[in-house]
Design a protein around this motif. Structure first.
Motif, short mmCIF file in Angstrom:
data_model
loop_
_atom_site.label_atom_id
_atom_site.label_comp_id
_atom_site.label_asym_id
_atom_site.label_seq_id
_atom_site.Cartn_x
_atom_site.Cartn_y
_atom_site.Cartn_z
N ARG A 11 0.82 -1.04 0.17
CA ARG A 11 -0.41 -0.02 -0.03
C ARG A 11 0.79 0.95 -0.22
O ARG A 11 0.07 2.05 -0.35
N ALA A 12 1.88 1.23 0.34
CA ALA A 12 3.20 2.46 0.32
C ALA A 12 3.42 2.49 -1.22
O ALA A 12 3.28 2.45 -2.11
N ASN A 13 3.76 4.27 -0.93
CA ASN A 13 4.33 4.54 -2.13
C ASN A 13 5.02 4.16 -2.43
O ASN A 13 5.21 3.76 -3.64
N ILE A 14 5.86 3.87 -1.53
CA ILE A 14 7.41 3.80 -2.01
C ILE A 14 7.69 1.96 -1.08
O ILE A 14 8.54 2.87 0.32
N GLY A 15 7.55 1.03 -1.04
CA GLY A 15 7.70 -0.18 -0.05
C GLY A 15 9.28 -0.64 -0.54
O GLY A 15 9.61 -1.19 -1.40
N ILE A 16 9.85 -0.78 1.02
CA ILE A 16 11.16 -1.14 0.66
C ILE A 16 11.71 -2.38 1.90
O ILE A 16 11.59 -2.37 2.52
N ALA A 17 11.85 -3.41 1.07
CA ALA A 17 11.98 -4.68 1.63
C ALA A 17 13.69 -5.04 2.10
O ALA A 17 14.18 -4.96 0.50
N VAL A 18 13.80 -5.42 3.64
CA VAL A 18 15.04 -5.35 3.62
C VAL A 18 15.62 -6.41 3.70
O VAL A 18 15.21 -7.40 2.92
N GLU A 19 17.03 -6.91 3.82
CA GLU A 19 18.09 -7.85 2.96
C GLU A 19 17.22 -8.96 3.55
O GLU A 19 17.25 -8.71 5.12
N ASP A 30 8.64 -2.45 -3.31
CA ASP A 30 8.93 -1.72 -4.93
C ASP A 30 10.81 -1.96 -4.73
O ASP A 30 11.45 -1.83 -6.54
N ILE A 31 10.84 -2.01 -3.97
CA ILE A 31 12.81 -1.41 -4.03
C ILE A 31 12.80 -2.61 -2.80
O ILE A 31 12.49 -3.35 -1.89
N VAL A 32 13.73 -3.50 -3.00
CA VAL A 32 14.54 -4.66 -2.12
C VAL A 32 15.85 -4.39 -1.81
O VAL A 32 16.49 -4.52 -3.28
N LEU A 33 16.28 -4.70 -0.76
CA LEU A 33 18.37 -4.50 -0.38
C LEU A 33 18.33 -5.67 -0.51
O LEU A 33 18.05 -6.26 -0.21
N THR A 34 19.60 -5.44 -0.99
CA THR A 34 20.68 -6.52 -1.83
C THR A 34 21.56 -7.03 -0.33
O THR A 34 22.53 -7.71 -0.80
N THR A 35 21.80 -5.48 0.43
CA THR A 35 22.62 -6.18 1.55
C THR A 35 22.04 -5.26 3.03
O THR A 35 20.93 -4.75 2.92
N ALA A 39 22.27 1.97 4.21
CA ALA A 39 22.72 2.87 3.33
C ALA A 39 22.36 2.40 1.99
O ALA A 39 22.45 3.21 1.16
N PRO A 40 21.45 1.01 1.27
CA PRO A 40 21.40 1.21 -0.08
C PRO A 40 20.00 2.37 -0.02
O PRO A 40 20.30 2.82 -1.37
N ILE A 41 19.41 2.62 0.47
CA ILE A 41 18.60 3.54 -0.36
C ILE A 41 19.27 4.55 -0.26
O ILE A 41 19.10 5.98 -1.14
N PHE A 42 20.79 5.47 1.03
CA PHE A 42 20.81 6.22 0.30
C PHE A 42 21.37 6.74 -1.46
O PHE A 42 21.59 6.96 -2.08
N THR A 43 22.71 5.25 -1.49
CA THR A 43 22.52 4.98 -3.36
C THR A 43 21.36 5.18 -3.78
O THR A 43 21.52 5.71 -5.33
#
Length: 234
Positions: A11-19, A30-35, A39-43
């Motif tokens: 439901r979030a505008n930008i959903g971020i799943a952690v490693e 929407d975004i999946v962190l691989t580490t 910090a990858p969000i900053f990148t």
């Protein structure tokens, strides 16, 4: 990171799943962190701002070049009854498009604040570039017809004028890419990627060879060709 977070991520505008998160969370995000860590969000933010600037430069260059081509050709036809061969226009568009491809890999400096995409500003800047480039081409034509800037062949021979105008417009448009890639700073403040520089040089060199050898029309003499190059650089 868990299955229970999937509805919120979806439901979030930008959903971020952690490693290391569950498959359900990854699929909903929407975004999946691989580490590990955040910090990858900053990148990701930096990369997104770079992408925005590349897209902005592409659109700005495309609009500016289109404005120049349309205005210059229209004014030449309706004011001076000067036509330009369709083959010249096709080659102009072809070399122009090949050069623009390299913008997607260009070096850019990410902004310190979030980007604000404003169409009004984009149109204002592109119109300024387009109008200035139009004045440049028309001034060149006037000085060639009524001044002593070029050889007598320019004022007497319509086919020769077509080759000269094609050369001037082509070099000017190809070189304008160095200005539009950093519209709010001096063009030398940001180093372009080598492929962009190479594509501009190859395109301009190809055009020079075509007009100097007379491959598509009247052969342009070397002196007039040098004048065009100096004029466009200045």
């Amino acid at each position: 990171d868990g299955t229970n977070d999937a509805p919120a991520l979806k439901r979030a505008n930008i959903g971020i799943a952690v490693e290391g998160s569950t498959d359900a969370a990854r699929n909903a995000a929407d975004i999946v962190l691989t580490t590990e860590g955040l910090a990858p969000i900053f990148t990701a933010v930096l990369e997104s701002r770079k992408i925005f600037q590349r897209v902005y430069s592409y659109v700005l260059y495309r609009l500016s070049a289109t404005i120049q081509i349309v205005l210059v050709l229209s004014i030449l036809i309706f004011v001076w009854n000067q036509t330009i061969k369709s083959l010249y226009i096709i080659l102009l568009a072809l070399f122009n498009d090949l050069t623009m491809i390299t913008i997607s890999y260009d070096n850019v400096i990410p902004s310190r604040s979030p980007e604000q995409p404003t169409i009004a500003k984009l149109l204002r800047v592109s119109c300024c570039f387009g109008f200035l480039m139009t004045v440049e081409s028309l001034l060149f034509h006037v000085m060639g017809l009524y001044g002593d800037l070029l050889s007598d062949s320019y004022s007497r021979n319509s086919d020769y004028r077509q080759s000269m105008l094609y050369l001037q417009i082509s070099i000017a448009i190809e070189s304008m890419i160095f200005i539009t890639r950093v519209p709010e700073a001096p063009f030398y403040s940001s180093k372009p990627i080598w492929s962009l520089v190479l594509s501009v040089l190859v395109a301009n060199l190809t055009v020079e060879i075509l007009v100097l050898t007379g491959a598509m029309g009247d052969k342009v003499n070397v002196g007039d060709s040098i004048i065009v190059i100096v004029y466009d650089i200045v």
